[in-house]
Design a protein around this motif. Structure first.
Motif, mmCIF file in Angstrom:
data_model
loop_
_atom_site.group_PDB
_atom_site.id
_atom_site.type_symbol
_atom_site.label_atom_id
_atom_site.label_comp_id
_atom_site.label_asym_id
_atom_site.label_seq_id
_atom_site.Cartn_x
_atom_site.Cartn_y
_atom_site.Cartn_z
ATOM 1 N N GLU A 59 0.768 -1.252 0.000
ATOM 2 C CA GLU A 59 0.000 0.000 0.000
ATOM 3 C C GLU A 59 0.796 1.296 0.000
ATOM 4 O O GLU A 59 0.288 2.312 -0.451
ATOM 5 N N ASP A 60 2.032 1.288 0.486
ATOM 6 C CA ASP A 60 2.770 2.540 0.602
ATOM 7 C C ASP A 60 3.488 2.953 -0.675
ATOM 8 O O ASP A 60 3.574 4.141 -0.977
ATOM 9 N N THR A 61 4.004 1.992 -1.413
ATOM 10 C CA THR A 61 4.796 2.300 -2.606
ATOM 11 C C THR A 61 4.164 1.759 -3.879
ATOM 12 O O THR A 61 3.962 2.491 -4.846
ATOM 13 N N PHE A 62 3.839 0.450 -3.882
ATOM 14 C CA PHE A 62 3.387 -0.159 -5.130
ATOM 15 C C PHE A 62 1.984 0.278 -5.529
ATOM 16 O O PHE A 62 1.745 0.616 -6.696
ATOM 17 N N GLU A 63 1.039 0.274 -4.613
ATOM 18 C CA GLU A 63 -0.345 0.657 -4.950
ATOM 19 C C GLU A 63 -0.417 2.069 -5.534
ATOM 20 O O GLU A 63 -1.032 2.263 -6.582
ATOM 21 N N PRO A 64 0.212 3.081 -4.906
ATOM 22 C CA PRO A 64 0.165 4.425 -5.512
ATOM 23 C C PRO A 64 0.818 4.462 -6.900
ATOM 24 O O PRO A 64 0.324 5.133 -7.810
ATOM 25 N N PHE A 65 1.922 3.723 -7.064
ATOM 26 C CA PHE A 65 2.571 3.652 -8.378
ATOM 27 C C PHE A 65 1.619 3.049 -9.404
ATOM 28 O O PHE A 65 1.425 3.597 -10.487
ATOM 29 N N PHE A 66 1.033 1.904 -9.061
ATOM 30 C CA PHE A 66 0.169 1.219 -10.023
ATOM 31 C C PHE A 66 -1.066 2.047 -10.352
ATOM 32 O O PHE A 66 -1.478 2.118 -11.505
ATOM 33 N N THR A 67 -1.634 2.692 -9.357
ATOM 34 C CA THR A 67 -2.780 3.569 -9.605
ATOM 35 C C THR A 67 -2.406 4.651 -10.613
ATOM 36 O O THR A 67 -3.194 4.991 -11.500
ATOM 37 N N GLY A 68 -1.203 5.178 -10.510
ATOM 38 C CA GLY A 68 -0.748 6.221 -11.418
ATOM 39 C C GLY A 68 -0.480 5.748 -12.831
ATOM 40 O O GLY A 68 -0.617 6.515 -13.783
ATOM 41 N N ILE A 69 -0.121 4.480 -12.995
ATOM 42 C CA ILE A 69 0.246 3.982 -14.319
ATOM 43 C C ILE A 69 -0.891 3.221 -15.012
ATOM 44 O O ILE A 69 -0.898 3.098 -16.235
ATOM 45 N N GLU A 70 -1.876 2.747 -14.260
ATOM 46 C CA GLU A 70 -2.868 1.862 -14.865
ATOM 47 C C GLU A 70 -3.669 2.522 -15.977
ATOM 48 O O GLU A 70 -4.086 1.836 -16.910
ATOM 49 N N SER A 72 -2.474 4.121 -18.295
ATOM 50 C CA SER A 72 -1.598 4.091 -19.477
ATOM 51 C C SER A 72 -1.407 2.686 -20.037
ATOM 52 O O SER A 72 -0.593 2.493 -20.932
ATOM 53 N N LEU A 73 -2.148 1.708 -19.524
ATOM 54 C CA LEU A 73 -1.913 0.316 -19.901
ATOM 55 C C LEU A 73 -2.771 -0.182 -21.059
ATOM 56 O O LEU A 73 -2.550 -1.282 -21.561
ATOM 57 N N SER A 74 -3.713 0.613 -21.500
ATOM 58 C CA SER A 74 -4.603 0.175 -22.582
ATOM 59 C C SER A 74 -3.805 -0.196 -23.831
ATOM 60 O O SER A 74 -2.959 0.576 -24.296
ATOM 61 N N THR A 99 -6.532 -4.707 -14.018
ATOM 62 C CA THR A 99 -5.638 -4.442 -15.144
ATOM 63 C C THR A 99 -6.345 -4.713 -16.468
ATOM 64 O O THR A 99 -6.185 -3.965 -17.432
ATOM 65 N N LYS A 100 -7.148 -5.750 -16.503
ATOM 66 C CA LYS A 100 -7.939 -6.057 -17.696
ATOM 67 C C LYS A 100 -8.928 -4.923 -17.979
ATOM 68 O O LYS A 100 -9.096 -4.499 -19.124
ATOM 69 N N ALA A 101 -9.568 -4.406 -16.929
ATOM 70 C CA ALA A 101 -10.510 -3.293 -17.083
ATOM 71 C C ALA A 101 -9.816 -2.037 -17.595
ATOM 72 O O ALA A 101 -10.442 -1.197 -18.253
ATOM 73 N N ALA A 102 -8.509 -1.916 -17.348
ATOM 74 C CA ALA A 102 -7.744 -0.769 -17.838
ATOM 75 C C ALA A 102 -7.411 -0.913 -19.319
ATOM 76 O O ALA A 102 -6.838 0.003 -19.920
ATOM 77 N N GLY A 103 -7.749 -2.068 -19.917
ATOM 78 C CA GLY A 103 -7.531 -2.264 -21.346
ATOM 79 C C GLY A 103 -6.246 -2.959 -21.716
ATOM 80 O O GLY A 103 -5.886 -3.026 -22.892
ATOM 81 N N ALA A 104 -5.547 -3.510 -20.732
ATOM 82 C CA ALA A 104 -4.292 -4.210 -21.011
ATOM 83 C C ALA A 104 -4.569 -5.555 -21.676
ATOM 84 O O ALA A 104 -5.610 -6.180 -21.448
ATOM 85 N N GLU A 105 -3.610 -6.009 -22.473
ATOM 86 C CA GLU A 105 -3.637 -7.351 -23.055
ATOM 87 C C GLU A 105 -2.845 -8.242 -22.108
ATOM 88 O O GLU A 105 -1.613 -8.230 -22.109
ATOM 89 N N LEU A 106 -3.539 -8.981 -21.263
ATOM 90 C CA LEU A 106 -2.890 -9.747 -20.206
ATOM 91 C C LEU A 106 -2.301 -11.056 -20.710
ATOM 92 O O LEU A 106 -2.901 -11.748 -21.533
#
Length: 134
Positions: A59-70, A72-74, A99-106
């Motif tokens: 929650e302190d480092t990874f979650e904020p990072f991922f929230t910021g980048i998700e 851009s994953l489409s 991640t799938k909802a963000a449009g990424a090709e998983l």
């Protein structure tokens, strides 16, 4: 194809997985706090984070990072991986759906998870899966 493997690891288990993924994908490897690149510069990503607390991303480092980048994953290829010590993998299922909802090709059916430390066989499987990012 320019690929980044970005991870957070508390015990070293996810770090070992990240190294295998980077090797398999022939990718740049970053601990999450060291990544200062632009998501638009990469066509593919592998993200690694273990289950924390009540099966959530760190929650302190990874979650904020991922929230910021998700956002851009489409349209980008994405592989998710991590380890857990309890629970049933709910954190990965939620992360995969997000991640799938963000449009990424998983890559992979539901992400790649291992209980505790990855075995040599697990690392070989992850390396093979990561090669599909290329």
């Amino acid at each position: 194809m320019k690929t980044a493997v970005i991870y957070w690891s508390g015990t070293g288990n996810t770090e070992a997985m990240a190294k295998a993924a980077a090797e398999g994908a022939n990718a740049e490897l970053f601990e999450v706090s060291e990544f200062n690149g632009n998501a638009a510069d990469y066509e593919a990503f592998a993200f690694g984070c273990p289950a924390m607390g009540a099966e959530v991303l760190e929650e302190d480092t990874f979650e904020p990072f991922f929230t910021g980048i998700e956002g851009s994953l489409s349209g980008k290829k994405v592989l998710l991986f991590g380890s857990y010590g309890w629970g049933d993998g709910e954190w990965m299922r939620n992360w995969y759906d997000r991640t799938k909802a963000a449009g990424a090709e998983l890559i992979g059916d539901e992400g790649f998870i291992v209980n505790e430390a990855a075995s040599d066989d697990d690392l070989a499987k992850l390396k093979e899966l990561a090669s599909k990012l290329a």
